[in-house]
Design a protein around this motif. Structure first.
Motif, mmCIF file in Angstrom:
data_model
loop_
_atom_site.group_PDB
_atom_site.id
_atom_site.type_symbol
_atom_site.label_atom_id
_atom_site.label_comp_id
_atom_site.label_asym_id
_atom_site.label_seq_id
_atom_site.Cartn_x
_atom_site.Cartn_y
_atom_site.Cartn_z
ATOM 1 N N ARG A 1 47.984 -15.224 -38.700
ATOM 2 C CA ARG A 1 46.745 -15.674 -39.346
ATOM 3 C C ARG A 1 46.887 -15.664 -40.860
ATOM 4 O O ARG A 1 46.273 -16.472 -41.558
ATOM 5 N N ARG B 1 45.244 -8.113 -41.961
ATOM 6 C CA ARG B 1 44.081 -8.082 -41.072
ATOM 7 C C ARG B 1 43.212 -6.846 -41.299
ATOM 8 O O ARG B 1 41.990 -6.976 -41.453
ATOM 9 N N GLN C 1 35.824 -19.400 -41.325
ATOM 10 C CA GLN C 1 35.989 -18.834 -39.991
ATOM 11 C C GLN C 1 36.170 -17.322 -40.091
ATOM 12 O O GLN C 1 36.663 -16.807 -41.093
ATOM 13 N N TYR D 1 36.977 -13.673 -37.497
ATOM 14 C CA TYR D 1 37.337 -13.095 -36.199
ATOM 15 C C TYR D 1 36.463 -11.858 -35.991
ATOM 16 O O TYR D 1 36.405 -10.979 -36.855
ATOM 17 N N TYR E 1 35.288 -8.487 -33.791
ATOM 18 C CA TYR E 1 35.662 -7.440 -32.845
ATOM 19 C C TYR E 1 34.374 -6.745 -32.400
ATOM 20 O O TYR E 1 33.540 -6.388 -33.242
ATOM 21 N N ASN F 1 39.678 -9.719 -30.197
ATOM 22 C CA ASN F 1 38.862 -10.402 -31.195
ATOM 23 C C ASN F 1 38.827 -11.880 -30.890
ATOM 24 O O ASN F 1 39.730 -12.400 -30.228
ATOM 25 N N HIS F 2 37.784 -12.535 -31.357
ATOM 26 C CA HIS F 2 37.600 -13.955 -31.086
ATOM 27 C C HIS F 2 37.245 -14.674 -32.387
ATOM 28 O O HIS F 2 36.512 -14.134 -33.217
ATOM 29 N N PRO F 3 37.757 -15.896 -32.556
ATOM 30 C CA PRO F 3 37.441 -16.661 -33.767
ATOM 31 C C PRO F 3 36.138 -17.447 -33.619
ATOM 32 O O PRO F 3 35.873 -18.036 -32.567
ATOM 33 N N GLU G 1 36.509 -9.773 -39.424
ATOM 34 C CA GLU G 1 37.736 -10.082 -40.156
ATOM 35 C C GLU G 1 37.578 -11.468 -40.755
ATOM 36 O O GLU G 1 37.588 -12.467 -40.050
ATOM 37 N N SER G 2 37.386 -11.515 -42.047
ATOM 38 C CA SER G 2 37.079 -12.788 -42.707
ATOM 39 C C SER G 2 37.652 -12.757 -44.130
ATOM 40 O O SER G 2 38.049 -11.713 -44.635
ATOM 41 N N TRP H 1 44.290 -22.344 -29.655
ATOM 42 C CA TRP H 1 44.785 -21.075 -29.104
ATOM 43 C C TRP H 1 46.233 -21.221 -28.691
ATOM 44 O O TRP H 1 46.601 -22.010 -27.912
#
Length: 718
Positions: A298, A433, A467, A469, A471, A482-484, A565-566, A718
């Motif tokens: 990332r 991260r 964008q 992520y 958690y 984690n998901h975006p 997480e940005s 993905w």
């Protein structure tokens, strides 16, 4: 005896390199000397073929090139035996006349005895040993005799040793050079090509160039839509870069072999070529391993240096991973064939060694990653895919390190390639991260059910864009998952604030009621939640896994714990301007296509269309959506409820067209808008894969026929 000697000759490379040599740093040819000078190493290889009388200084015996039943002399024996020292000095003086005395003395001190750490130094210097030769030798002692006087060396044997040592050294230097070429070129090319956008070229030329060579799918009409549900067709621009990666790997695997004969390392030339090829693809696999990790990160440094999207790098990452795995398999297969050709006993001996076992572990881990990474698994079992991907990838890299250690220790620097991969992986996972997470700290996420498909997530106290992520450690024990998501709005800033300000007379703060057909209230909720402070908002479409669990906390007034997480995305990551929706003199018009929850990526971009240049052109949004509830939720967030008539409304300077349950005819919309526009137009799309492909194909087709267009796709991969 002859057959045993031949077997020893064929197995020489493997046996010679399984040793506890001194640690060196760098790569062969770049900080590490392997056989330099080769003339001196060839002399040593020949002279160590004789048996020595050493008494208490060490046992008599021969090197690995002769009778393996004899014991090899000890390091102390080599360091103190006068006939050995004088014979070796005389051989060096007659075969290394082009080398400087300082280089020969350095070699004598470090390599005469061997490569072992802590070994004794020769009792006398090279020049002293040469001076101790009373008379020039005139005969060659039989290989079955003990070396007890100064002797000449057999010239044919010396030449074979020279070719073996020197040829291997030269080829390995080239292999590392080619590995660096691969690693550097695949890092520099994206950066250089990103700078081409600054060339003062006519817009019409640039538009047609992208329409022919960059934007369309490599073949067919699908890029975002998987082919047979299994894989993604790259765009033509992506395909060109992927083709380069394939071509450069094939070329670097096929050229640059230093084939010499006679050669003491191999029984015949085909075996020499085969062994060199096996080593070459092994080095290139290591170089590709670093690229594979780099492209998947990332916080890939290339995201800062280029305007390429993370989705593009992920796509190329999968191709490089396949090439890396293919080369690892070729490396393993070649050496398996070499040892099988030497007989079942030779193969069984090698297969029992630790380096062989860990090489199998590393290769098999790479092979297993391929089927576990296919698109259906990534989409349907995202959490399992991520966890298994990380664990198996680390196992593979550890296997590579142990394979190198048990084969060569740390003599030749092959581990440097794996260190590069570990450093890239560690920087992303354990520095970049966590730093992005820590800058936001622990927050609470408040979830609102929009309808059966969508959720709205508000996170107060966080400022982010592009964008992020998320958690949710409170929802699962797998705290690393984690998901975006795209940041739809930042309350108190940007578009939502501007539009709400303009609509301050609206009833956006009043309760909203939903009625049944008879006019009875069936649901009542406030548009504005209790004041929690400014923050960010996401709209999430429910899938399986973690996102489906968010609904459990939708009714909770205390929300759920979240880590953010940005910020990611082209505007946040790249120092090179990307073709996002920023009106300019060259491209004053912007047309947005959004599908469903894809509006979340488009909303922040609409702010740019309300900027200084907006009077120069027009900005329109075409939003296709499955349910009315999502539209109402977004309009409430923006303070625009009640403004839509017949699917049309105005959000500040943006003309908005909403279609519920029906797709827009993308080609017809674009043709209509372009006929009434002046200047270049940026087309932005974020939505389902089918919509994205429709827009991509339509933009490319119109640009090929003279329209001045540029395409910007906002998407996750993905």
């Amino acid at each position: 005896m002859k057959s045993l000697s031949l077997l020893s000759l064929l197995a020489a490379p493997a046996i010679a390199h399984i040793s506890q040599g001194r640690t060196q740093h760098g790569l062969i040819g770049y900080g590490i000397r392997m056989y330099d000078p080769p003339c001196a190493f060839a002399c040593r290889d020949v002279v160590t073929g004789w048996m020595l009388h050493c008494g208490d200084a060490g046992t008599g015996g021969q090197s690995h090139h002769a009778d393996m039943e004899m014991e090899t002399p000890s390091p102390l024996c080599y360091a103190t035996n006068d006939p050995f020292l004088q014979t070796l000095a005389w051989c060096i003086s007659t075969h290394c006349q082009s080398e400087t005395m300082s280089k020969l003395e350095g070699w004598w001190e470090h390599y005469l005895v061997g490569r072992q750490p802590g070994q004794p130094s020769p009792k006398i210097s090279y020049q002293r040993a040469l001076a101790n030769v009373d008379e020039p030798p005139t005969t060659i002692i039989s290989e079955d005799d003990y070396l007890n006087t100064t002797s000449l060396v057999d010239e044919d044997s010396w030449l074979a040793k020279l070719n073996g040592d020197g040829g291997y050294d030269i080829t390995e230097k080239r292999s590392n050079t080619y590995g660096l070429v691969l690693l550097i070129s695949c890092s520099v090319i994206p950066t250089v090509f990103s700078l081409f956008r600054f060339l003062p070229l006519p817009q019409s030329f640039v538009s047609k160039f992208y329409a022919y060579f960059i934007d369309p799918p490599a073949f067919g009409h699908s890029h975002s839509v998987p082919v047979f549900g299994m894989g993604i067709v790259p765009t033509r621009g992506q395909a060109l870069f992927i083709a380069y990666i394939w071509i450069i790997n094939i070329l670097l695997s096929a050229v640059g072999y230093h084939i010499t004969w006679p050669n003491s390392w191999y029984g015949h030339k085909p075996e020499e070529v085969t062994a060199y090829f096996g080593n070459r693809v092994g080095v290139l696999s290591f170089a590709n391993l670093g690229l594979t990790v780099l492209y998947s990160s990332r916080n890939n440094i290339l995201l800062y240096l280029t305007n390429w999207s993370h989705s593009t790098f992920l796509l190329v990452h999968r191709w490089i991973a396949f090439i890396c795995t293919l080369q690892a398999c070729l490396h393993s297969a070649v050496w398996l064939q070499i040892y099988l050709a030497q007989g079942a006993e030779a193969h069984a001996e090698q297969a029992a060694l630790e380096y062989w076992i860990w090489g199998i572990v590393a290769t098999m881990a790479l092979v297993i990653l391929l089927p576990l990474s296919i698109l259906p698994i990534r989409q349907k079992m995202y959490e399992l895919f991520l966890a298994s991907h990380v664990v198996i990838a680390i196992l593979s890299m550890i296997g590579c390190l142990l394979h190198i250690y048990y084969r060569f220790t740390w003599q030749w620097g092959y581990e440097t390639w794996v260190y590069i991969a570990f450093v890239i992986w560690g920087f992303d996972r354990f520095f970049a991260r966590p730093l992005r997470v820590l800058r936001n700290g622990f927050k609470r996420a408040y979830v609102t059910v929009v309808d059966e498909d969508y959720l709205k997530v508000d996170i107060p106290g966080v400022q982010a864009s592009g964008q992020a992520y998320l958690y949710f450690p409170g929802l699962t024990w797998r705290v690393w998952e984690n998901h975006p998501f795209s940041v739809a709005a930042v309350s108190g800033q940007g578009l939502s604030r501007a539009l709400s300000f303009e609509r301050s007379g609206s009833k956006s703060d009043a309760p909203s009621e939903e009625l049944d057909k008879e006019g009875n209230v069936v649901k009542s909720h406030n548009i504005v939640q209790p004041t929690r402070g400014a923050g960010i908002t996401f709209f999430v479409r429910r899938h399986g896994g973690l996102t489906s669990q968010l609904e459990r906390v939708a009714s909770s007034t205390s929300g759920t714990l979240v880590l953010v997480e940005s910020s990611y995305g082209p505007e946040q990551m790249s120092i090179i301007p990307s073709p996002v929706a920023k009106p300019s003199l060259e491209y004053p018009n912007v047309i947005f296509f959004a599908g469903g929850v894809g509006i979340t990526a488009v909303l922040p971009l609409l702010d740019h269309a309300n900027s200084l240049c907006s009077p120069l052109g027009k900005a329109k949004l075409f939003w296709g959506v499955r349910t009315e509830s999502l539209v109402e939720s977004v309009e409430k967030m923006l303070g625009q409820q009640g403004t839509r008539k017949n699917g049309q409304s105005n959000w500040a300077n943006i003309e908005v067209n909403v279609s519920v349950g029906e797709r827009f005819d993308v080609r017809r919309v674009l043709e209509t808008e372009l006929n009434s526009s002046t200047g270049g137009t940026t087309v932005v799309v974020c939505g389902p894969a089918g919509m994205s492909d429709d827009v991509r194909v339509a933009v490319s087709a119109l640009a090929r026929h003279g329209a001045v267009l540029r395409l910007s796709e906002e998407s996750f991969s993905w």
